[in-house]
Design a protein around this motif. Sequence first.
Motif, PDB file in Angstrom:
ATOM      1  N   GLU A 316       0.807  -1.212   0.000  1.00  0.00           N
ATOM      2  CA  GLU A 316       0.000   0.000   0.000  1.00  0.00           C
ATOM      3  C   GLU A 316       0.850   1.276   0.000  1.00  0.00           C
ATOM      4  OE1 GLU A 316      -3.174   1.315  -0.015  1.00  0.00           O
ATOM      5  OE2 GLU A 316      -3.674  -0.599  -0.910  1.00  0.00           O
ATOM      6  N   THR A 317       0.516   2.210  -0.894  1.00  0.00           N
ATOM      7  CA  THR A 317       1.276   3.461  -0.966  1.00  0.00           C
ATOM      8  C   THR A 317       0.992   4.382   0.208  1.00  0.00           C
ATOM      9  OG1 THR A 317      -0.462   4.400  -2.355  1.00  0.00           O
ATOM     10  CG2 THR A 317       1.392   3.381  -3.482  1.00  0.00           C
ATOM     11  N   SER A 318      -0.094   4.145   0.957  1.00  0.00           N
ATOM     12  CA  SER A 318      -0.373   4.998   2.119  1.00  0.00           C
ATOM     13  C   SER A 318       0.630   4.770   3.252  1.00  0.00           C
ATOM     14  CB  SER A 318      -1.802   4.787   2.623  1.00  0.00           C
ATOM     15  OG  SER A 318      -2.069   3.427   2.830  1.00  0.00           O
ATOM     16  N   PHE A 319       1.491   3.765   3.139  1.00  0.00           N
ATOM     17  CA  PHE A 319       2.588   3.624   4.107  1.00  0.00           C
ATOM     18  C   PHE A 319       3.651   4.708   3.894  1.00  0.00           C
ATOM     19  CE2 PHE A 319       1.316  -0.971   4.740  1.00  0.00           C
ATOM     20  CZ  PHE A 319       1.017  -0.818   6.083  1.00  0.00           C
ATOM     21  N   LYS A 320       3.609   5.394   2.753  1.00  0.00           N
ATOM     22  CA  LYS A 320       4.566   6.473   2.487  1.00  0.00           C
ATOM     23  C   LYS A 320       3.963   7.789   2.938  1.00  0.00           C
ATOM     24  CE  LYS A 320       8.345   8.075   0.328  1.00  0.00           C
ATOM     25  NZ  LYS A 320       8.377   9.509   0.616  1.00  0.00           N
ATOM     26  N   GLN A 321       4.642   8.473   3.826  1.00  0.00           N
ATOM     27  CA  GLN A 321       4.159   9.764   4.319  1.00  0.00           C
ATOM     28  C   GLN A 321       4.564  10.857   3.339  1.00  0.00           C
ATOM     29  OE1 GLN A 321       3.548  10.462   8.391  1.00  0.00           O
ATOM     30  NE2 GLN A 321       4.903  12.224   8.457  1.00  0.00           N
ATOM     31  N   ASP A 322       3.619  11.742   3.010  1.00  0.00           N
ATOM     32  CA  ASP A 322       3.870  12.745   1.987  1.00  0.00           C
ATOM     33  C   ASP A 322       4.103  14.148   2.536  1.00  0.00           C
ATOM     34  OD1 ASP A 322       3.885  11.153  -0.283  1.00  0.00           O
ATOM     35  OD2 ASP A 322       1.708  11.139  -0.414  1.00  0.00           O
ATOM     36  N   TYR A 327       8.840   9.462   5.165  1.00  0.00           N
ATOM     37  CA  TYR A 327       9.380   8.104   5.252  1.00  0.00           C
ATOM     38  C   TYR A 327       8.388   7.086   4.722  1.00  0.00           C
ATOM     39  CZ  TYR A 327       6.399   7.457   9.402  1.00  0.00           C
ATOM     40  OH  TYR A 327       5.327   7.354  10.254  1.00  0.00           O
ATOM     41  N   ASN A 328       8.899   5.911   4.354  1.00  0.00           N
ATOM     42  CA  ASN A 328       8.059   4.791   3.943  1.00  0.00           C
ATOM     43  C   ASN A 328       8.058   3.778   5.085  1.00  0.00           C
ATOM     44  OD1 ASN A 328       7.038   2.330   2.812  1.00  0.00           O
ATOM     45  ND2 ASN A 328       7.480   3.126   0.769  1.00  0.00           N
ATOM     46  N   ALA A 329       6.901   3.606   5.734  1.00  0.00           N
ATOM     47  CA  ALA A 329       6.829   2.755   6.922  1.00  0.00           C
ATOM     48  C   ALA A 329       7.174   1.304   6.607  1.00  0.00           C
ATOM     49  CB  ALA A 329       5.440   2.842   7.560  1.00  0.00           C
ATOM     50  N   ARG A 330       6.882   0.853   5.385  1.00  0.00           N
ATOM     51  CA  ARG A 330       7.238  -0.523   5.024  1.00  0.00           C
ATOM     52  C   ARG A 330       8.741  -0.727   5.083  1.00  0.00           C
ATOM     53  NH1 ARG A 330       6.393  -0.924  -0.778  1.00  0.00           N
ATOM     54  NH2 ARG A 330       8.562  -0.238  -0.870  1.00  0.00           N
ATOM     55  N   ASP A 331       9.481   0.203   4.510  1.00  0.00           N
ATOM     56  CA  ASP A 331      10.941   0.076   4.480  1.00  0.00           C
ATOM     57  C   ASP A 331      11.555   0.307   5.857  1.00  0.00           C
ATOM     58  OD1 ASP A 331      10.559  -0.320   1.789  1.00  0.00           O
ATOM     59  OD2 ASP A 331      11.053   1.735   1.228  1.00  0.00           O
ATOM     60  N   VAL A 332      11.035   1.293   6.583  1.00  0.00           N
ATOM     61  CA  VAL A 332      11.580   1.588   7.911  1.00  0.00           C
ATOM     62  C   VAL A 332      11.280   0.441   8.872  1.00  0.00           C
ATOM     63  CG1 VAL A 332      11.558   3.222   9.842  1.00  0.00           C
ATOM     64  CG2 VAL A 332      11.397   4.070   7.508  1.00  0.00           C
ATOM     65  N   ALA A 333      10.166  -0.265   8.669  1.00  0.00           N
ATOM     66  CA  ALA A 333       9.848  -1.419   9.521  1.00  0.00           C
ATOM     67  C   ALA A 333      10.928  -2.490   9.411  1.00  0.00           C
ATOM     68  CB  ALA A 333       8.491  -2.004   9.131  1.00  0.00           C
ATOM     69  N   ASP A 714      12.256  14.597  -0.829  1.00  0.00           N
ATOM     70  CA  ASP A 714      11.487  13.352  -0.805  1.00  0.00           C
ATOM     71  C   ASP A 714      12.339  12.248  -1.408  1.00  0.00           C
ATOM     72  OD1 ASP A 714       9.589  11.413  -0.677  1.00  0.00           O
ATOM     73  OD2 ASP A 714       8.080  12.440  -1.902  1.00  0.00           O
ATOM     74  N   ILE A 715      12.899  11.395  -0.542  1.00  0.00           N
ATOM     75  CA  ILE A 715      13.694  10.257  -0.992  1.00  0.00           C
ATOM     76  C   ILE A 715      12.749   9.105  -1.323  1.00  0.00           C
ATOM     77  CG2 ILE A 715      15.502   8.609  -0.358  1.00  0.00           C
ATOM     78  CD1 ILE A 715      16.572  11.434  -0.627  1.00  0.00           C
TER      79      ILE A 715
END
Length: 721
Positions: A316-322, A327-333, A714-715
């Motif tokens: 889900e793209t909503s894991f990325k904060q705009d 940050y992308n919560a999927r990757d940071v997790a 925005d990385i």
Amino acid sequence: MNRARLLVFNAALGALDYRVPEGMAIEPGSVVVAPLGPRQIVGVVWDAERLPTKDVPDSKLRPLLEALPVPPLPAPLRRLIEWAADYYVAPLSSVARMALGSSAALRGGGTTTEYRLTGEEPKRITPQRAAAMDALHGEQATIRELAEIASVSEGVLRGMVGAGLLEPVVVDIDRPYPRARADFAAPTLSEDQQAAADMFVAAVEAKKFAPFLLDGVTGSGKTEVYFEGVAAALAEGRQVLVLLPEIALTENFLRRFEARFGVSPVLWHSSLKASERRRAWRAIVSGDAQVVVGARSALFMPYARLGLIVVDEAHETSFKQDDGVRYNARDVAVIRARFEGVPVILASATPALESMHLADTGVYQRIVLPDRFGGAKLPDISIVDLREEQPERGRWLAPRLVEELKARLERGEQSLLFLNRRGYAPLTLCRHCGYRFQCPNCTAWLVEHRLSRRLACHHCGHEVPVPAACPECATPDCLVACGPGVERIADEVAEIMPGARVALVTSDTLNSPEKIGEFVAAAEGKLIDVIVGTQLVTKGYHFPDLTLVGVVDADLGLEGGDLRAAERTYQQVAQVAGRAGRGEKPGEVLIQTRHPTAAVIDALAKGDRDAFYAAETEARRDAGAPPFGRWAAIIVSSEDEAEARDAARAIGGKAPNLPDVLILGPAPAPMSLLRGRYRYRLLINARRSAEVQKIVREWLGLFDFPQGVRVNVDIDPYSFV
């Protein structure tokens, strides 16, 4: 230690040194109160060697005032905060602030006073009090929170307290949550499910970092499988974090969790009341919160004994904060799991291409669930070519889809129509002079919402009533709606099938857990015949009698400049298709499109996910796009258009000339005006070998921008508006 280096929550100040008074016990991670000029501020004691600052003699240091009664932020969390700040080119203080999710919780436990209705029937009542009593049924919260819920002033509610209509309730802030039981209702799993569950249990018991990609078709029972990993963590006395992309998904998830473990998990998301956030945060840091289910912000909480992280619907793209820290919560997790030394499970029926690539290269261990649970079959998928099977004039549903809807209604089965566009129509114009209603704050049309009789901007929230006449030419009754939104599709269904019970499912209509619960209960109780919804209905729901899914406009997601458009379209349509035929009755999916030969539509029709991923992977490789290259964006904005343009041109004028980095722009952003700010963008496309973050920091460090100019980095961007 007699000297402490503080990370304070103001990026402009940097780190500050203080003297530790005699008798005050602190360590790295301690949360303290310190003086700053005439004020008192909260800060976190940081590892001095990791946070450089100016040398100040001991004699000039001011003493800390107080160590707050909460456990120190653990070392793995401090390392995660440093990593996220470095990777996403964000201030360290902005990332660290997310770990202290409730400022009220820092002061310790105790009691607070909340209020609830007494049940008394007043002899006489004002309209405001009557409205408040209707809105507050079953609610208990502070006066301020109740005022927000009821949309009345605090004075109205205080008057109701005096009249005996509301009563105070003293609540223990730190009251414990009910305990989940790992063995409450162990499920019967299929052979494939059991094999996957055994791997998760072994990984939890090993207490080591292990990243998994749980790749299972819709309805394969991914949740039941990772629940066995949760049970193993509970048995070990460890905490579990489950991230969900949408608050709307929590209601369905909570019911499944409670059925398995006997109680609900601890929730963490933006809609919690202040008292709920305070209680949850303190339970998390003490270790009493066994399983935390939350949105992406739950990722930075200071867990005392973390044993497992699960990211559900990980594509889900909503894991990325705009905004803020992007940050992308999927990757940071995954990074947090590595620092904590625990397993992490990314679960999805349509994994992100980046996740698939990491699995293919052996970084993630991929576990596949190829079949639906209980013998249910995947639905048959057909394409409706709108160039040949045209809807009737003024309508949006093709004849074949209408016939199938009527057939389901006659058989007492349910249907779902998916269109990812809220409101009634995306554009309203005057048929006399051609005037178009546009948002004054954004480069966007105002969307008509007939249910609320408003024209609304979905970017900034600006709203106006629908006028009786055109504001340009003053012609009355001349406004015409262009294009369909879900409200218009729901009206069309009601016209075609007057006896059908239609439910409209969007973030406008299901804006609270209670309303979501009511919708789920109605659908399961067969009180709904046709569901018309946006992406809110594409995942997480299981309705056994839902046998038909109609995708109203599969081409919608392919429009615009989104570089992940094909992947996102595939994921959304595949997910919503997965709602059909989840019980004993077979399911069917009809996809309306004007581009049936497009690769993504063809792959959906053939059910050939592997071919789509292979083609998309090669396209990304040729373009140097993630996961084979790096993207970063620089967004320059100001309320003054010339100021924004000049700042963007200045940045572009000093762009570094490097062999492995391509810099595009500056150019006006596609959404060139957003929330009253003019916007310009630069896009960086770099090889994997390039140190993008270092390049961006040094590049932007050359400038001192005017106060009105904001420059955001925005990385790995997901939004290109």
